[in-house]
Design a protein around this motif. Structure first.
Motif, short mmCIF file in Angstrom:
data_model
loop_
_atom_site.label_atom_id
_atom_site.label_comp_id
_atom_site.label_asym_id
_atom_site.label_seq_id
_atom_site.Cartn_x
_atom_site.Cartn_y
_atom_site.Cartn_z
N ALA A 1 0.84 -1.20 0.00
CA ALA A 1 0.00 0.00 0.00
C ALA A 1 0.87 1.25 0.00
O ALA A 1 2.05 1.21 0.34
CB ALA A 1 -0.93 0.00 1.21
N THR A 2 0.26 2.35 -0.38
CA THR A 2 0.95 3.63 -0.41
C THR A 2 0.86 4.33 0.94
O THR A 2 -0.07 4.10 1.72
CB THR A 2 0.37 4.53 -1.51
N ASP A 3 1.80 5.21 1.20
CA ASP A 3 1.96 5.85 2.51
C ASP A 3 1.03 7.05 2.63
O ASP A 3 1.44 8.20 2.48
CB ASP A 3 3.42 6.27 2.68
N CYS A 4 -0.25 6.78 2.89
CA CYS A 4 -1.20 7.87 3.08
C CYS A 4 -2.17 7.49 4.20
O CYS A 4 -2.41 6.31 4.46
CB CYS A 4 -1.95 8.19 1.79
N GLY A 5 -2.71 8.51 4.86
CA GLY A 5 -3.66 8.27 5.93
C GLY A 5 -3.04 7.45 7.04
O GLY A 5 -1.91 7.65 7.45
N GLY A 6 -3.80 6.47 7.53
CA GLY A 6 -3.36 5.67 8.66
C GLY A 6 -2.71 4.36 8.29
O GLY A 6 -2.66 3.44 9.11
N ILE A 7 -2.15 4.27 7.07
CA ILE A 7 -1.62 2.98 6.62
C ILE A 7 -0.48 2.50 7.51
O ILE A 7 -0.32 1.30 7.75
CB ILE A 7 -1.20 3.05 5.13
N ARG A 8 0.34 3.41 8.05
CA ARG A 8 1.44 2.99 8.92
C ARG A 8 0.94 2.49 10.28
O ARG A 8 1.72 1.90 11.04
CB ARG A 8 2.44 4.14 9.11
#
Length: 388
Positions: free
Chosen positions: A313-320
Motif C-alpha cells: 500500500a501507499t503511505d497515506c492516511g493511517g496505513i502505517r
C-alpha cells in the motif's frame, strides 16, 4: 445501553458498500448486548435506491429506519441549497428521530457517522438532550485546504459533539489543525465474516501470484499508477495476475491503460461485488494491493489482513498504523518505480510472510469485538458526564 446511530444508509445488493462501515459497527455493538437503532436518510441521485418512503426492518440484532426521499440535488436546485440544508433536510432528520423515539424510547447516546450527518445530529442532541458522539472518516478532511462548504458544516458538527472520534492519527491531527478540536482515535474494523477465516496453505509452486484490490475506480485510488507500476516491473507474465474489484468513473481510462501496456491477460476489472463474493476473491488471492493517493484508514486493507494476505500500500492516511515489515510493504504515493520494485520484492519474498501470524495480529487490533469495546467505553464516559 441504547445507541442511536446516524448512518449514510444500509448496504443493498445494488449498493453493497453504501453504509457498510456503519452496518459492521452496529452489529458489533449489538453483539456486546447494546440496543442499536440505525437511522438514515437516502437522498442520493442513484439508481436502484428502492421505493420512496420509510423502510423499517430488523437485521442481525439491529433495528433500521431508512427513509428514501427525492434526490437532494434536485430539491436544492428548486429551493436553493441553504433552504434545503437548514430547512427541509434538518426537518427530515428531526422527524425521523421523533418517530424512532416514539417507537423505542429516548436513546442513551447518539452516535453519528461523518460530519454530513453529525451537523443534523447536533439538532437532535439539542432538542432531546441526548449526548452526541461523532466519528469522522471522510478522506477530504485530510486536505490542506478545505472546501468552504465542508469547513462551515464540519465546524458546526465537530464543535457540537461531546466526543469526536477520528479513524486514524493523521486524520485526528488534521482535524485539530483545521478546527482546534481534540479527537480520540478509534480505528476502523473488519466485518464479522472475516473472523471465521483460517489461513490456507501457501503452496505457490508453479502458480502465478494473485494480487487483489478492492476500491472504487476513481482517480484518488491510484489504479492508473498501479497499472503503470506493473508495466514497469518487468515481471514475467506467467508469474502474476491482478484482480481489481470495484466500479467507477475511471473504468474506461484503466481499460485503455491495460490495453496500451498489453496486460489484458494479467489484469482484470471484476466490477462491483458484495461482501461474500469479495471474501471468496480474497481467499483465493495471495497479496492485497492499494495504491491510493489519499485514504484515512482503509477497511479493505483490514479485510485483507484478516484473511492473512500481505499488503502492498501507499503511505497515506493511517496505513502505517496497520502495516509493518511482517505484514506488507509501504511505498510513497504515486512513486511508480518504488511501487514496481515493491511488486518484484513481494513476489520474490512471498514465502517469508506467515499468513496465520498476519491474521492473529489483525484480529488482536481490529476485530469487531475489540473496536466495539473501545466505542462502548467512550459512550459510557459521555453518558456519565451528561448525567452529572
Amino acid at each position: 445501553m441504547y445507541i442511536l446511530m446516524i448512518a449514510r444508509g444500509v448496504p443493498s445488493p445494488h449498493h453493497p458498500q453504501w453504509g457498510c462501515f456503519e452496518k459492521d459497527q452496529a452489529e458489533a455493538l449489538a453483539r456486546l448486548g447494546h440496543k442499536v437503532v440505525v437511522m438514515s436518510i437516502d437522498a442520493r441521485f442513484a439508481r436502484h435506491r428502492g421505493s420512496l418512503g420509510l423502510h423499517h426492518f430488523s437485521r442481525n440484532g439491529v433495528e433500521y429506519y431508512n427513509k428514501t426521499v427525492l434526490p437532494a440535488v434536485l430539491i436544492s436546485k428548486i429551493i436553493g441549497q441553504d433552504k434545503y440544508l437548514k430547512g427541509l433536510k434538518r426537518t427530515r432528520y428531526i422527524n425521523l428521530a421523533k418517530r424512532i423515539i416514539a417507537d423505542n424510547g429516548k436513546p442513551d447516546v447518539i452516535y453519528s457517522q461523518f460530519f454530513t450527518n453529525s451537523v443534523f445530529a447536533a439538532d437532535i442532541k439539542k432538542l432531546f438532550d441526548i449526548p452526541l458522539v461523532s466519528i469522522e472518516h471522510l478522506s477530504r478532511m485530510n486536505h490542506k485546504t478545505l472546501d468552504p462548504f465542508d469547513e462551515k458544516w464540519a465546524r458546526i458538527a465537530f464543535q457540537s459533539s461531546d466526543r469526536l472520534i477520528a479513524v486514524s492519527k493523521p486524520l485526528a491531527a488534521n482535524i485539530k489543525g483545521h478546527f482546534g478540536k481534540e479527537c480520540l482515535v478509534v480505528y476502523n474494523m473488519y466485518g464479522q465474516q472475516f473472523d471465521l477465516i483460517k489461513a490456507p496453505e501457501s503452496d505457490m509452486t508453479d502458480k502465478p501470484l494473485v494480487f487483489v484490490s478492492v476500491a472504487s475506480l476513481i482517480k484518488r485510488k491510484g489504479f492508473d499508477a498501479l497499472i503503470n507500476a506493473f508495466a514497469n516491473a518487468n515481471i514475467p507474465s506467467d508469474r502474476w495476475m491482478l484482480k481489481i474489484i470495484g466500479w467507477g468513473e475511471e473504468k474506461e481510462n484503466l481499460e485503455r491503460l491495460i490495453h496500451e501496456n498489453h496486460l489484458e491477460k494479467n489484469i482484470f476489472l471484476l466490477g462491483k461485488m458484495d461482501k461474500p463474493a469479495i471474501v471468496k476473491e480474497l481467499a483465493s488471492g495471495n497479496v492485497f494491493v492499494l495504491p491510493s493517493r489519499n485514504e484515512n484508514f482503509s477497511v479493505a486493507v483490514l479485510e485483507a489482513l484478516a484473511m492473512g494476505l500481505p499488503v502492498l500500500a501507499t503511505d497515506c492516511g493511517g496505513i502505517r498504523e496497520c502495516l509493518n515489515d511482517r505484514n506488507g510493504i509501504i511505498t510513497p504515493v504515486d512513486d511508480i518505480p518504488a511501487m514496481a520494485n515493491a511488486l518484484n520484492d513481494i513476489i520474490q519474498n512471498y514465502h517469508t510472510y506467515n499468513r496465520q501470524e498476519i491474521i492473529d495480529d489483525c484480529r488482536a487490533r481490529f476485530s469487531p469485538e475489540s473496536i466495539a469495546k473501545q466505542l462502548t467505553s467512550i459512550f459510557e464516559s459521555v453518558v456519565r458526564q451528561n448525567s452529572n
